[in-house]
Motif scaffolding. Structure first.
Motif, PDB file in Angstrom:
ATOM      1  N   GLU A  96       0.792  -1.248  -0.122  1.00 12.80           N
ATOM      2  CA  GLU A  96      -0.350   0.007   0.200  1.00 12.80           C
ATOM      3  C   GLU A  96       0.766   1.662   0.135  1.00 12.80           C
ATOM      4  OE1 GLU A  96      -3.959   2.184   2.731  1.00 12.80           O
ATOM      5  OE2 GLU A  96      -3.629   0.370   3.160  1.00 12.80           O
ATOM      6  N   LYS A  97       1.841   1.237   0.930  1.00 13.09           N
ATOM      7  CA  LYS A  97       2.565   2.705   0.600  1.00 13.09           C
ATOM      8  C   LYS A  97       3.778   2.957  -0.190  1.00 13.09           C
ATOM      9  CE  LYS A  97       3.821   2.166   6.372  1.00 13.09           C
ATOM     10  NZ  LYS A  97       4.340   1.035   7.339  1.00 13.09           N
ATOM     11  N   ARG A  98       3.957   1.730  -1.070  1.00 12.00           N
ATOM     12  CA  ARG A  98       4.898   1.761  -2.443  1.00 12.00           C
ATOM     13  C   ARG A  98       3.412   1.878  -3.332  1.00 12.00           C
ATOM     14  NH1 ARG A  98       9.548  -0.471  -3.055  1.00 12.00           N
ATOM     15  NH2 ARG A  98       9.229  -1.859  -4.942  1.00 12.00           N
ATOM     16  N   ALA A  99       2.744   1.682  -3.280  1.00 13.67           N
ATOM     17  CA  ALA A  99       1.466   2.171  -4.370  1.00 13.67           C
ATOM     18  C   ALA A  99       0.872   3.594  -3.975  1.00 13.67           C
ATOM     19  CB  ALA A  99      -0.098   1.447  -4.168  1.00 13.67           C
ATOM     20  N   GLN A 100       1.018   3.903  -3.308  1.00 12.23           N
ATOM     21  CA  GLN A 100       1.006   5.629  -3.158  1.00 12.23           C
ATOM     22  C   GLN A 100       1.891   6.276  -3.774  1.00 12.23           C
ATOM     23  OE1 GLN A 100      -2.420   6.214  -2.129  1.00 12.23           O
ATOM     24  NE2 GLN A 100      -1.986   4.538  -1.407  1.00 12.23           N
ATOM     25  N   VAL A 101       3.343   6.068  -3.472  1.00  9.01           N
ATOM     26  CA  VAL A 101       4.268   6.666  -4.073  1.00  9.01           C
ATOM     27  C   VAL A 101       4.197   6.337  -6.149  1.00  9.01           C
ATOM     28  CG1 VAL A 101       6.473   7.164  -4.641  1.00  9.01           C
ATOM     29  CG2 VAL A 101       6.215   6.443  -2.305  1.00  9.01           C
ATOM     30  N   ILE A 120       1.287   5.996  -7.764  1.00  4.81           N
ATOM     31  CA  ILE A 120       0.099   6.299  -8.083  1.00  4.81           C
ATOM     32  C   ILE A 120       0.563   8.436  -8.270  1.00  4.81           C
ATOM     33  CG2 ILE A 120      -1.424   7.281  -7.687  1.00  4.81           C
ATOM     34  CD1 ILE A 120      -2.677   4.077  -6.247  1.00  4.81           C
ATOM     35  N   LYS A 121       1.320   8.637  -7.719  1.00  7.98           N
ATOM     36  CA  LYS A 121       1.072   9.995  -7.289  1.00  7.98           C
ATOM     37  C   LYS A 121       2.097  10.069  -8.799  1.00  7.98           C
ATOM     38  CE  LYS A 121       1.455  11.709  -2.979  1.00  7.98           C
ATOM     39  NZ  LYS A 121       2.250  11.860  -2.272  1.00  7.98           N
ATOM     40  N   ASN A 122       3.406   9.402  -9.114  1.00  2.97           N
ATOM     41  CA  ASN A 122       4.793   9.280 -10.197  1.00  2.97           C
ATOM     42  C   ASN A 122       3.883   8.872 -11.087  1.00  2.97           C
ATOM     43  OD1 ASN A 122       6.320  10.197  -9.075  1.00  2.97           O
ATOM     44  ND2 ASN A 122       7.532   7.572  -8.416  1.00  2.97           N
ATOM     45  N   MET A 123       3.289   7.791 -11.878  1.00  2.00           N
ATOM     46  CA  MET A 123       1.877   7.564 -12.784  1.00  2.00           C
ATOM     47  C   MET A 123       1.497   8.560 -13.095  1.00  2.00           C
ATOM     48  SD  MET A 123       0.778   3.657 -12.318  1.00  2.00           S
ATOM     49  CE  MET A 123       1.326   2.345 -12.583  1.00  2.00           C
ATOM     50  N   GLN A 124       0.616   9.920 -12.083  1.00  2.00           N
ATOM     51  CA  GLN A 124      -0.005  10.699 -12.421  1.00  2.00           C
ATOM     52  C   GLN A 124       0.995  11.630 -12.943  1.00  2.00           C
ATOM     53  OE1 GLN A 124      -2.058  11.484  -8.706  1.00  2.00           O
ATOM     54  NE2 GLN A 124      -3.693   9.878  -8.884  1.00  2.00           N
ATOM     55  N   LYS A 125       1.623  11.591 -12.805  1.00  2.00           N
ATOM     56  CA  LYS A 125       2.953  12.989 -13.169  1.00  2.00           C
ATOM     57  C   LYS A 125       2.699  12.103 -14.499  1.00  2.00           C
ATOM     58  CE  LYS A 125       5.431  13.990  -9.365  1.00  2.00           C
ATOM     59  NZ  LYS A 125       6.773  13.622  -8.639  1.00  2.00           N
ATOM     60  N   ARG A 126       2.609  11.293 -15.247  1.00  2.00           N
ATOM     61  CA  ARG A 126       2.708  10.786 -16.765  1.00  2.00           C
ATOM     62  C   ARG A 126       1.179  10.520 -17.739  1.00  2.00           C
ATOM     63  NH1 ARG A 126       8.115   8.934 -17.675  1.00  2.00           N
ATOM     64  NH2 ARG A 126       9.105   8.417 -15.389  1.00  2.00           N
ATOM     65  N   HIS A 127       0.616  11.271 -17.021  1.00  2.00           N
ATOM     66  CA  HIS A 127      -1.033  11.427 -17.275  1.00  2.00           C
ATOM     67  C   HIS A 127      -1.649  10.294 -17.540  1.00  2.00           C
ATOM     68  CE1 HIS A 127       1.776  14.706 -19.306  1.00  2.00           C
ATOM     69  NE2 HIS A 127       0.979  15.710 -18.566  1.00  2.00           N
ATOM     70  N   PHE A 128      -1.668   9.708 -16.602  1.00  2.78           N
ATOM     71  CA  PHE A 128      -1.820   8.326 -16.129  1.00  2.78           C
ATOM     72  C   PHE A 128      -2.762   8.324 -14.972  1.00  2.78           C
ATOM     73  CE2 PHE A 128       2.268   5.772 -17.042  1.00  2.78           C
ATOM     74  CZ  PHE A 128       2.345   6.018 -18.721  1.00  2.78           C
ATOM     75  N   ALA A 180      -4.428   6.258 -12.309  1.00  3.65           N
ATOM     76  CA  ALA A 180      -4.395   5.264 -10.934  1.00  3.65           C
ATOM     77  C   ALA A 180      -4.663   5.009  -9.826  1.00  3.65           C
ATOM     78  CB  ALA A 180      -2.511   4.635 -11.042  1.00  3.65           C
ATOM     79  N   TYR A 181      -5.517   3.911  -9.326  1.00  2.00           N
ATOM     80  CA  TYR A 181      -5.856   3.581  -8.384  1.00  2.00           C
ATOM     81  C   TYR A 181      -5.150   2.163  -7.443  1.00  2.00           C
ATOM     82  CZ  TYR A 181      -9.582   5.715 -11.202  1.00  2.00           C
ATOM     83  OH  TYR A 181     -10.538   6.955 -11.496  1.00  2.00           O
ATOM     84  N   TYR A 182      -5.449   2.207  -6.550  1.00  2.00           N
ATOM     85  CA  TYR A 182      -4.812   0.987  -5.469  1.00  2.00           C
ATOM     86  C   TYR A 182      -6.503   0.416  -4.529  1.00  2.00           C
ATOM     87  CZ  TYR A 182      -2.483  -2.106  -2.160  1.00  2.00           C
ATOM     88  OH  TYR A 182      -1.851  -2.852  -1.439  1.00  2.00           O
ATOM     89  N   LEU A 217      -3.830  -1.207  -9.563  1.00  2.00           N
ATOM     90  CA  LEU A 217      -3.220  -1.798  -8.777  1.00  2.00           C
ATOM     91  C   LEU A 217      -4.190  -2.635  -7.658  1.00  2.00           C
ATOM     92  CD1 LEU A 217       0.258   1.266  -8.162  1.00  2.00           C
ATOM     93  CD2 LEU A 217      -0.699  -0.528 -10.682  1.00  2.00           C
ATOM     94  N   VAL A 218      -2.912  -3.602  -7.955  1.00  2.00           N
ATOM     95  CA  VAL A 218      -3.994  -4.468  -6.643  1.00  2.00           C
ATOM     96  C   VAL A 218      -2.309  -5.142  -5.973  1.00  2.00           C
ATOM     97  CG1 VAL A 218      -5.024  -6.588  -6.099  1.00  2.00           C
ATOM     98  CG2 VAL A 218      -5.321  -5.375  -8.331  1.00  2.00           C
ATOM     99  N   GLY A 219      -3.481  -4.725  -4.400  1.00  2.00           N
ATOM    100  CA  GLY A 219      -2.277  -5.195  -2.885  1.00  2.00           C
ATOM    101  C   GLY A 219      -2.312  -7.013  -2.962  1.00  2.00           C
TER     102      GLY A 219
END
Length: 212
Positions: free
Chosen positions: A10-15, A17-25, A27-29, A205-207
């Motif tokens: 979950e912690k890795r996913a939050q990081v 997701i933020k990086n994916m959003q910067k790339r115009h994707f 993203a959800y966890y 993204l699935v945990g």
């Protein structure tokens, strides 16, 4: 131990997701397969045409079955009885409202790696379908893009090739031989680093461990 892994995912996913959003994707966890299925069906409007290629993770969360049984136009590759029908299905997917796929590797900076034999899956990711929905377990996430490419080639591809008859090195011994065999499924390697169309490529993204 399982709870610790879940917390890390979950912690890795939050990081990520933020990086994916910067790339115009987009993203959800989701912590579980059940939550991932609910989110996927929330994203796909009823009546949409939906195709897929190599979508083992989407199948594992129950999404393929839900599309087949729900109010959707399923471009179902498994119903093709001839090579001609399969070819037509692959081309029809290029004009689908949604294309479902997995990821062979993801990097923490938000990039995706996919490896393909025929090329229809990576082609659809690049261009064609109005939306691409990627279902990916957090086990696919590596620290760097180099590690993600390595995972795609040395982990995902050899595992994937066990499903097909053949005599490629990875089929025989489970290890990538960097081959040029007739049945090679590593003919195209795609790195998706950005989406020109904002939100066209969506990630759930699935945990849990999904795919190969």
């Amino acid at each position: 131990m399982e709870d610790i892994i879940k917390q890390c995912y979950e912690k890795r996913a939050q990081v990520l997701i933020k990086n994916m959003q910067k790339r115009h994707f987009e993203a959800y966890y989701c912590a579980t397969k059940e939550e991932a299925l609910e989110k996927a069906l929330e994203l796909i409007p009823k009546g949409s045409s939906v195709g897929w290629g190599g979508a083992l993770s989407a199948n594992q969360i129950g999404l393929i079955q839900a599309i087949r049984e729900g109010n959707y136009q399923a471009l179902d590759r498994d119903k093709c009885k001839t090579a001609e029908e399969q070819e037509r299905n692959m081309r029809d997917c290029f004009s689908a409202d949604f294309f479902l796929t997995g990821a062979n590797g993801l990097s923490m900076d938000g990039q995706m790696v996919n490896i393909d034999g025929t090329g229809n899956r990576v082609a659809a990711i690049v261009y064609g379908p109005r939306n691409v929905l990627v279902i990916a377990g957090m086990n696919k996430v590596e620290d760097t893009i180099e590690d993600a490419v390595k995972r795609a080639r040395t982990v995902a591809a050899p595992r994937n090739h066990q499903r097909f008859p053949g005599t490629t090195p990875c089929t025989v011994n489970g290890v990538c031989g960097d081959c040029l065999a007739e049945k090679c499924i590593c003919n195209q390697i795609l790195i998706t680093r950005n989406s020109r169309i904002e939100g066209r490529i969506k990630f759930i993204l699935v945990g849990e461990e999904l795919g190969l």
